[in-house]
Design an enzyme around this catalytic site. Structure first.
Site, PDB file in Angstrom:
ATOM      1  N   CYS A  24       6.511  -0.914   3.409  1.00  0.00           N
ATOM      2  CA  CYS A  24       6.398   0.127   2.379  1.00  0.00           C
ATOM      3  C   CYS A  24       7.487   1.198   2.550  1.00  0.00           C
ATOM      4  O   CYS A  24       7.500   1.917   3.550  1.00  0.00           O
ATOM      5  CB  CYS A  24       5.002   0.735   2.481  1.00  0.00           C
ATOM      6  N   CYS A  27       6.177   4.784   2.780  1.00  0.00           N
ATOM      7  CA  CYS A  27       5.528   4.994   4.088  1.00  0.00           C
ATOM      8  C   CYS A  27       6.569   5.400   5.134  1.00  0.00           C
ATOM      9  O   CYS A  27       6.285   6.224   6.011  1.00  0.00           O
ATOM     10  CB  CYS A  27       4.806   3.731   4.552  1.00  0.00           C
TER      11      CYS A  27
END
Length: 99
Positions: A24, A27
């Protein structure tokens, strides 16, 4: 010895859980922000990371459908939640309200 998640979340010390995934992009943006927040806030809040790919049952239990998702717990109860990247200022403001 690692504390169990249940024990951690049921503590009176607030716990900010970062639900993330290795793949991600957002993230990866959130991770250094959390480190800065931790250095500002100190030990008054615990910050832990849970990889949704390695712990899908936990992610499902807390209805995490997107990453990053941040959930703040105190005494076992979620008291704040956000999906998407949060700024350092926003996180520090939220955490200070709950210390």
């Amino acid at each position: 010895m690692k504390e169990s998640l249940h024990t951690l979340l049921n503590d009176s010390t607030p716990v900010l859980v970062d639900f993330f995934a290795e793949w991600c992009g957002p993230c990866k943006v959130q991770a250094p922000v959390l480190k800065e927040v931790k250095s500002d806030i100190g030990d008054s809040v615990r910050i832990i990371k849970i990889d949704v790919d390695k712990s899908p049952a936990i992610a499902q239990q807390y209805q995490v459908s997107g990453v990053p998702t941040l959930i703040l717990f105190r005494n076992g109860q979620p008291i704040w939640r956000q999906s998407g990247v949060a700024s350092k200022k926003q996180l520090v403001d939220v955490l200070r309200q709950h210390i």
